[in-house]
Design a protein around this motif. Structure first.
Motif, PDB file in Angstrom:
ATOM      1  N   ARG A  76      -0.948  11.450 -19.580  1.00  0.00           N
ATOM      2  CA  ARG A  76      -0.162  10.222 -19.570  1.00  0.00           C
ATOM      3  C   ARG A  76       0.474   9.861 -20.908  1.00  0.00           C
ATOM      4  NH1 ARG A  76      -4.138   8.972 -15.850  1.00  0.00           N
ATOM      5  NH2 ARG A  76      -5.776   7.887 -16.981  1.00  0.00           N
ATOM      6  N   GLN A  77       1.722   9.373 -20.818  1.00  0.00           N
ATOM      7  CA  GLN A  77       2.353   8.756 -21.989  1.00  0.00           C
ATOM      8  C   GLN A  77       2.609   7.279 -21.732  1.00  0.00           C
ATOM      9  OE1 GLN A  77       5.624  11.114 -23.359  1.00  0.00           O
ATOM     10  NE2 GLN A  77       4.329  12.913 -23.481  1.00  0.00           N
ATOM     11  N   ALA A  78       2.476   6.859 -20.481  1.00  0.00           N
ATOM     12  CA  ALA A  78       2.566   5.430 -20.143  1.00  0.00           C
ATOM     13  C   ALA A  78       1.365   5.135 -19.254  1.00  0.00           C
ATOM     14  CB  ALA A  78       3.855   5.145 -19.382  1.00  0.00           C
ATOM     15  N   GLN A  79       0.935   3.890 -19.282  1.00  0.00           N
ATOM     16  CA  GLN A  79      -0.188   3.486 -18.443  1.00  0.00           C
ATOM     17  C   GLN A  79       0.239   3.557 -16.969  1.00  0.00           C
ATOM     18  OE1 GLN A  79      -3.352   2.705 -19.411  1.00  0.00           O
ATOM     19  NE2 GLN A  79      -3.698   2.643 -17.211  1.00  0.00           N
ATOM     20  N   ILE A  80      -0.585   4.157 -16.141  1.00  0.00           N
ATOM     21  CA  ILE A  80      -0.244   4.211 -14.711  1.00  0.00           C
ATOM     22  C   ILE A  80      -0.924   3.058 -13.969  1.00  0.00           C
ATOM     23  CG2 ILE A  80       0.031   6.716 -14.681  1.00  0.00           C
ATOM     24  CD1 ILE A  80      -2.727   6.737 -13.103  1.00  0.00           C
ATOM     25  N   ILE A  81      -0.455   2.796 -12.769  1.00  0.00           N
ATOM     26  CA  ILE A  81      -1.160   1.860 -11.889  1.00  0.00           C
ATOM     27  C   ILE A  81      -2.270   2.662 -11.224  1.00  0.00           C
ATOM     28  CG2 ILE A  81      -0.965   0.482  -9.781  1.00  0.00           C
ATOM     29  CD1 ILE A  81       1.764  -0.379 -10.692  1.00  0.00           C
ATOM     30  N   PRO A  83      -5.226   3.856  -8.650  1.00  0.00           N
ATOM     31  CA  PRO A  83      -5.162   3.913  -7.183  1.00  0.00           C
ATOM     32  C   PRO A  83      -5.638   2.639  -6.474  1.00  0.00           C
ATOM     33  CG  PRO A  83      -5.921   6.003  -8.040  1.00  0.00           C
ATOM     34  CD  PRO A  83      -5.816   5.086  -9.228  1.00  0.00           C
ATOM     35  N   LYS A  84      -6.667   1.967  -7.002  1.00  0.00           N
ATOM     36  CA  LYS A  84      -7.143   0.753  -6.304  1.00  0.00           C
ATOM     37  C   LYS A  84      -6.043  -0.301  -6.254  1.00  0.00           C
ATOM     38  CE  LYS A  84      -9.067  -1.867 -10.217  1.00  0.00           C
ATOM     39  NZ  LYS A  84      -8.251  -3.071 -10.226  1.00  0.00           N
ATOM     40  N   ASP A  85      -5.253  -0.408  -7.327  1.00  0.00           N
ATOM     41  CA  ASP A  85      -4.184  -1.403  -7.364  1.00  0.00           C
ATOM     42  C   ASP A  85      -2.952  -0.916  -6.587  1.00  0.00           C
ATOM     43  OD1 ASP A  85      -5.471  -3.441  -8.904  1.00  0.00           O
ATOM     44  OD2 ASP A  85      -5.268  -2.158 -10.663  1.00  0.00           O
ATOM     45  N   ALA A  86      -2.665   0.390  -6.680  1.00  0.00           N
ATOM     46  CA  ALA A  86      -1.525   0.930  -5.924  1.00  0.00           C
ATOM     47  C   ALA A  86      -1.762   0.711  -4.424  1.00  0.00           C
ATOM     48  CB  ALA A  86      -1.346   2.418  -6.226  1.00  0.00           C
ATOM     49  N   ALA A  87      -3.008   0.951  -3.986  1.00  0.00           N
ATOM     50  CA  ALA A  87      -3.340   0.768  -2.557  1.00  0.00           C
ATOM     51  C   ALA A  87      -3.114  -0.682  -2.160  1.00  0.00           C
ATOM     52  CB  ALA A  87      -4.791   1.171  -2.307  1.00  0.00           C
ATOM     53  N   ALA A  88      -3.565  -1.612  -3.008  1.00  0.00           N
ATOM     54  CA  ALA A  88      -3.423  -3.036  -2.683  1.00  0.00           C
ATOM     55  C   ALA A  88      -1.950  -3.451  -2.710  1.00  0.00           C
ATOM     56  CB  ALA A  88      -4.228  -3.867  -3.675  1.00  0.00           C
TER      57      ALA A  88
END
Ligand SMILES: C[S@@+](CC[C@H](N)C(=O)[O-])C[C@H]1O[C@@H](n2cnc3c(N)ncnc32)[C@H](O)[C@@H]1O
Length: 261
Positions: A76-81, A83-88
């Motif tokens: 990573r070069q940027a913070q990702i979302i 999976p728990k938040d992507a699902a929501a």
């Protein structure tokens, strides 16, 4: 379901100590470990879940990565979302196949992949990203995940604060100052459309929610935080894990109406 042959694609290689490596298979290449190597060509012949020996007779198991394996292994070069938040975001945003979805920024493309999986080839995803290096990198990450360029996905290098072209059913936001975008929703979010924003800090949430309310365009404004608490189940030791990822961000969901009451 029948076991699927691995072929030349991404695999997870797991050793007996549960150490995981994500590898993109290529003809004539080798996966090297401290316990010898394994030819990619041999892995490509296997089925999901099969085991294979390295040149120094250590056993490894081969799996197709899940979405979670894949995004958590992105360099990573940027913070990702996560999976728990992507699902929501997908569930509270009520994202379904066939919709026209806008996302900004694209970052590493983790949320884009989650949206594209949900759309399953129907509808479209447009991602606005201000940085051309992130746009290019995310394009590659997304293409590697799907093993092809996804036809219903477009990344545009532009500043979403300056405006949005077209009308969208859903908008998913992961950038620092989403309040600059609210004025654009008048023409660019369908009536009944939903916008979901992901914001790490309280001052950002307060400013955004106040401005959503002031716009008079939104109802059902819902702010929440999701905490996933893993547990250890080891014999008599049944308890929450000592280490948890505590705070990621708040999710703010809002639905557009034509006029206020
Ligand atoms: C945290 S990252 C997004 C991560 C992404 N959601 C993921 O899961 O991989 C935030 C992104 O927003 C982009 N960004 C910030 N301000 C922007 C703007 N005004 N318009 C478009 N993109 C913007 C940044 O360059 C960065 O790539």
């Amino acid at each position: 379901m029948d076991k699927k042959q691995i072929g030349y694609k991404l695999v997870m290689i797991i050793d007996k100590k549960d150490r995981e490596y994500m590898v993109q298979l290529k003809p004539k290449a080798r996966f090297s470990t401290t316990h010898g190597f394994i030819e990619h060509d041999l892995i490509a012949e296997l089925f999901d879940g099969d085991t294979i020996m390295s040149s120094m007779s250590h056993t490894y198991r081969i799996y197709t990565p899940t979405y979670i394996n894949y995004v958590m292994n992105i360099k990573r070069q940027a913070q990702i979302i996560y999976p728990k938040d992507a699902a929501a975001m997908l569930m509270w945003g009520d994202v379904v196949a066939g919709q026209k979805v806008l996302e900004s920024g694209v970052g590493q493309g983790a949320l884009s992949i989650a949206i594209l999986r949900t759309l399953a080839g129907q509808g479209s995803l447009t991602s606005y990203e201000i940085r051309d290096d992130f746009a290019e990198q995310a394009g590659k990450i997304i293409e590697t995940y799907f093993c092809e360029k996804v036809p219903n996905h477009t990344i545009e290098i532009r500043d979403i604060y300056e405006g949005i072209d077209g009308v969208y059913d859903r908008v998913l936001l992961d950038l620092p100052e989403p309040w600059h975008i609210i004025k654009h929703f008048k023409d660019s979010l369908a009536n009944g459309g939903i916008v979901v924003a992901y914001l790490p800090t309280v001052p950002q949430v307060v400013k955004y929610v106040e401005e959503l309310k002031e716009s008079g365009m939104f109802f059902n404004i819902d702010t929440s935080e999701l905490i996933r608490r893993p547990w250890n189940i080891e014999g008599q030791s049944v308890r929450p894990a000592t280490w948890i990822y505590n705070h990621s961000a708040f999710l703010i969901v809002a639905r557009k109406v034509t006029n206020s009451f």
